[in-house]
Design a protein around this motif. Sequence first.
Motif, PDB file in Angstrom:
ATOM      1  N   ILE A 283       1.846  -1.152 -15.250  1.00 35.62           N
ATOM      2  CA  ILE A 283       1.144  -0.873 -16.324  1.00 35.62           C
ATOM      3  C   ILE A 283       2.137  -0.783 -17.556  1.00 35.62           C
ATOM      4  N   ASP A 284       2.298  -1.524 -18.322  1.00 37.43           N
ATOM      5  CA  ASP A 284       3.233  -1.375 -19.316  1.00 37.43           C
ATOM      6  C   ASP A 284       2.478  -0.779 -20.726  1.00 37.43           C
ATOM      7  N   ALA A 285       2.916   0.354 -20.916  1.00 36.63           N
ATOM      8  CA  ALA A 285       2.607   1.252 -21.927  1.00 36.63           C
ATOM      9  C   ALA A 285       3.668   1.671 -22.949  1.00 36.63           C
ATOM     10  N   SER A 286       4.564   0.703 -22.960  1.00 35.06           N
ATOM     11  CA  SER A 286       5.783   1.146 -23.684  1.00 35.06           C
ATOM     12  C   SER A 286       5.689   1.218 -24.993  1.00 35.06           C
TER      13      SER A 286
ATOM     14  N   THR B 264       0.695  -1.050   0.137  1.00 32.86           N
ATOM     15  CA  THR B 264      -0.085   0.068  -0.019  1.00 32.86           C
ATOM     16  C   THR B 264       0.745   1.279  -0.006  1.00 32.86           C
ATOM     17  N   THR B 265       2.285   1.105   0.477  1.00 35.99           N
ATOM     18  CA  THR B 265       3.079   2.343   0.386  1.00 35.99           C
ATOM     19  C   THR B 265       3.641   2.389  -1.089  1.00 35.99           C
ATOM     20  N   LEU B 266       3.609   1.596  -2.006  1.00 39.57           N
ATOM     21  CA  LEU B 266       4.241   1.563  -3.372  1.00 39.57           C
ATOM     22  C   LEU B 266       3.433   2.362  -4.387  1.00 39.57           C
ATOM     23  N   PRO B 267       4.040   2.688  -5.361  1.00 40.62           N
ATOM     24  CA  PRO B 267       3.481   3.546  -6.451  1.00 40.62           C
ATOM     25  C   PRO B 267       3.087   2.360  -7.501  1.00 40.62           C
ATOM     26  N   VAL B 268       2.206   2.596  -8.410  1.00 40.70           N
ATOM     27  CA  VAL B 268       2.058   1.693  -9.548  1.00 40.70           C
ATOM     28  C   VAL B 268       3.249   2.246 -10.571  1.00 40.70           C
ATOM     29  N   ALA B 269       3.717   1.263 -10.965  1.00 46.78           N
ATOM     30  CA  ALA B 269       4.998   1.612 -12.095  1.00 46.78           C
ATOM     31  C   ALA B 269       4.243   1.757 -13.550  1.00 46.78           C
ATOM     32  N   ILE B 270       4.576   2.863 -14.169  1.00 49.94           N
ATOM     33  CA  ILE B 270       3.962   2.884 -15.508  1.00 49.94           C
ATOM     34  C   ILE B 270       5.213   2.859 -16.584  1.00 49.94           C
ATOM     35  N   ILE B 271       5.195   2.091 -17.517  1.00 45.66           N
ATOM     36  CA  ILE B 271       6.394   2.141 -18.244  1.00 45.66           C
ATOM     37  C   ILE B 271       5.960   2.662 -19.686  1.00 45.66           C
TER      38      ILE B 271
END
Length: 438
Positions: free
Chosen positions: A165-168, A17-24
């Motif tokens: 979320i891989d948006a690469s 809950t303390t971590l962000p969502v990583a967006i690529i």
Amino acid sequence: MTLLDLTPRVVDSDRLTTLPVAIIGAGPIGLAAAAHLYERGIDSVILEAGDQAAASIRAWGHTRLFSPWKHLVDPASRRLLETQGWTLPDPERAPTGTELVEKYIAPLAALEPISSRLRTGVEVLGVTREGMDRTRTRGRFATPFSLRVRAATGEIEDVPARAVIDASGTYRSPNSLSSGGLDLLGMSDISDRVTVALPDVLGRDRALFAGRHTTVVGAGHSAANTLLGLVELARQEPGTAVTWLIRNAQAVRVSSSADDELADRARLGSRVDQAVAEGRIAVVDGFEIIRGRRAGDAVDLVGHRRGTVVTHTTDVVVNATGFRPDLDMLREIRLELDDIVEAPKRLAPLIDPNVHSCGTVEPHGFRELAHPEKGFFVVGMKSYGRAPTFLLATGYEQVRSVTAWLAGDMASAANVELVLPATGVCSTGASDGGGCCS
């Protein structure tokens, strides 16, 4: 747990809950994901390999998109921009890639809720779970993701995340010139005479093409845009010649239908047809490339044509054969992909280019994009694998649904709706490559 277990949210733990969502990727889809997450109060980190947001679009910024502005702006991103006085450009006009960046993507990336989360010059090398390769199961979904990244300085680090979320996109992984899909034999000998799709033939890259014979390989919209640029260059520069080399048995081309709601897309096909009819573009069809080799200052493309080994000689080659997803970075993630187009298994039938055009793809969201790796999603152009039928509006609805799922809002996540411009095709002869542009 089965693949179809789509219970909302990733598994909660004190650390997750303390971590962000990583967006690529910080293209329009990645930034849209960040805007939707911001609206829902979920932190994110955006990892962009280029030195600026939308680095890939900047590379082909001279090219005009098919879709008008009304189809190119994500709703959550628009709401965020409008808080700072931004207004939508002419809704019915189709911008160039550069205009899309300057008037929409760059202002969005500069907003504090986005810029404070954006890391540029950071290449994602791989994605895994902390301390777990893909074979380990126990406690997997309560374990944070770990993204191994390399900064422009060469420094390598691992970035933890609650979801990914891989948006690469696919622009950095073009299909091979080889008809068999493997790296072209002899490519290292001719690489200095081969360009990626959508070179700026009338501007930045003019010197490479002026007064030379250029062969464009591919049958999609990227090829068509380049062919028309070369036709114009030939009018201006003596000695410039244009050949269109395709793998199909006949020159099946992009749509020129009067019924196409994207008028610029329909006109593109008509203009190519006319240039071929006038002899400004020479067509070599049914050519399956197997090898490239140097021939003095020229390049030989050796291949099969109607059962015979033939050689096509040219000065410059444009690889407009489309793109494919980079899956190497996802080796330790549990994916379920279609065997043919390399899209998520449940999405693939909805985007099959043999059946669907850009405008006939059904609305879809987190359910169709889910993988066995809970909390991991591929969105945008990369989610379409090798299918060329992607439109930006589709990607915006994807991330709206995915971010709603991450927030635990199942009603919103499941309520996918999308109105796309109808008729026409994005690309014909799907084996030859993808279309440009949304």
